[in-house]
Design a protein around this motif. Structure first.
Motif: not given
Length: 326
Positions: A261-274, A279-294
């Motif tokens: 599943k792709l993280p959708g618009h508004g998904t919380p972003v955190r530092i992995a080490a935490d 603590r939330q440090i941001g949000t995903v704003t757009s996501s997609a499956r790219h034909w080359e980059l994944g």
């Protein structure tokens, strides 16, 4: 203002699957998302963007008047030269994103679906003594995107906005279906979105919220002229540019491809080490499956987040790539 959805007649094309969210009214895809992305990348096909709003400004004072309202320098905008601009609040927050071209007699702009009504209302309120006329022409003109390299023929009397990644054609809405038959392979908006995310181009309503200032998304490079005269919100633009740093910054995320599943618009972003409960440090704003980059995404995070810190988007591992410098 409640959005009035425009339903494209091209949804009747074979394989069309309707889009949802801000792109409701046109096709998300026509059955093969990765093939459609490759088609665009190869400079072929077309994308139906007929759900977008179109506004026209006429009158001898149009460019001088728009220059006073927009973040971009447009007083001497040559006919046929594309540009983009923002309208800001008094506090410098982004309210509208406009994609413009002037044909010598009319300034045309296309905007996010459903925002044209508020835009026209604002422009009408600012006319004062200037010789300008503002019209919502969405019912008469439909936006169709042709990728860079496309050899699709466009009638000379149609308005075209040409930029590095392609041409936005303002098609007379009554001729939309006929143009589509000649323009090549239909491509859905999800393919165009994947290429937009890859190119780090922000989109109003996805990368923005009520607090967004242009510096956070890289719009100073494309939609703001830092040496022009006064416009609403200019004080914030100048102060942050000259004296400070924006509180947040846009990043590009390479997501863990093992997640279904792709993280959708508004998904919380955190530092992995935490960890996932950090603590939330941001949000995903757009996501997609790219034909080359994944799987890829854009996110807006706190400015002081270390640029080399691995991140988590609702549990999905993500490596960040700097778009806006901290």
């Amino acid at each position: 203002m409640q959005r009035q959805t425009l339903t494209s007649p091209l949804l009747s094309l074979p394989g069309a699957v309707p889009a949802e969210g801000p792109d409701e009214g046109v096709a998300a895809h026509y059955g093969d998302l990765f093939r459609e992305q490759r088609t665009l990348a190869d400079g072929k096909g077309f994308v139906d963007l007929s759900h977008r709003g179109v506004v026209a400004v006429t009158g001898q004072d149009r460019l001088a008047w728009l220059h006073l309202l927009l973040t971009q320098h447009v007083t001497d905008l040559p006919p046929g030269q594309a540009t983009e601009a923002l309208i800001l609040s008094a506090h410098g927050h982004v309210e509208h994103a406009l994609y413009l071209v002037d044909d010598g007699t009319t300034t045309w702009m296309h905007v996010e679906p459903g925002t044209q009504g508020d835009l026209v209302a604002y422009l009408e309120s600012m006319k004062f003594f200037y010789q300008v006329d503002v019209a919502d022409v969405t019912g008469d003109r439909a936006v169709v995107h042709l990728p860079a390299g496309s050899i699709a023929a466009v009638p000379e009397d149609w308005t075209v906005r040409e930029v590095a990644h392609g041409r936005d054609v303002l098609v007379p809405r009554a001729e939309l279906e006929a143009f589509a038959r000649e323009a090549g392979t239909p491509v859905g908006v999800l393919a165009l979105e994947a290429l937009r995310i890859e190119a780090h181009r922000p989109r109003l309503g996805l990368e923005t919220d009520h607090r967004t200032i242009p510096h956070e998304l890289g719009w100073l490079d494309t939609a703001v002229h830092l040496d022009k005269g006064c416009y609403r919100g200019q004080e914030t633009v100048a102060r942050v540019h000259n004296l400070g740093r924006p509180p947040r910054r846009l990043v590009f995320l390479h997501l863990d491809g093992s997640e279904v599943k792709l993280p959708g618009h508004g998904t919380p972003v955190r530092i992995a080490a935490d960890g996932p409960d950090g603590r939330q440090i941001g949000t995903v704003t757009s996501s997609a499956r790219h034909w080359e980059l994944g799987p890829i995404a854009l996110a807006v995070i706190k400015r002081n987040t270390p640029v080399d810190a691995p991140l988590l988007a609702d549990g999905t591992a993500a490596n960040q790539e700097t778009v806006v410098e901290p």
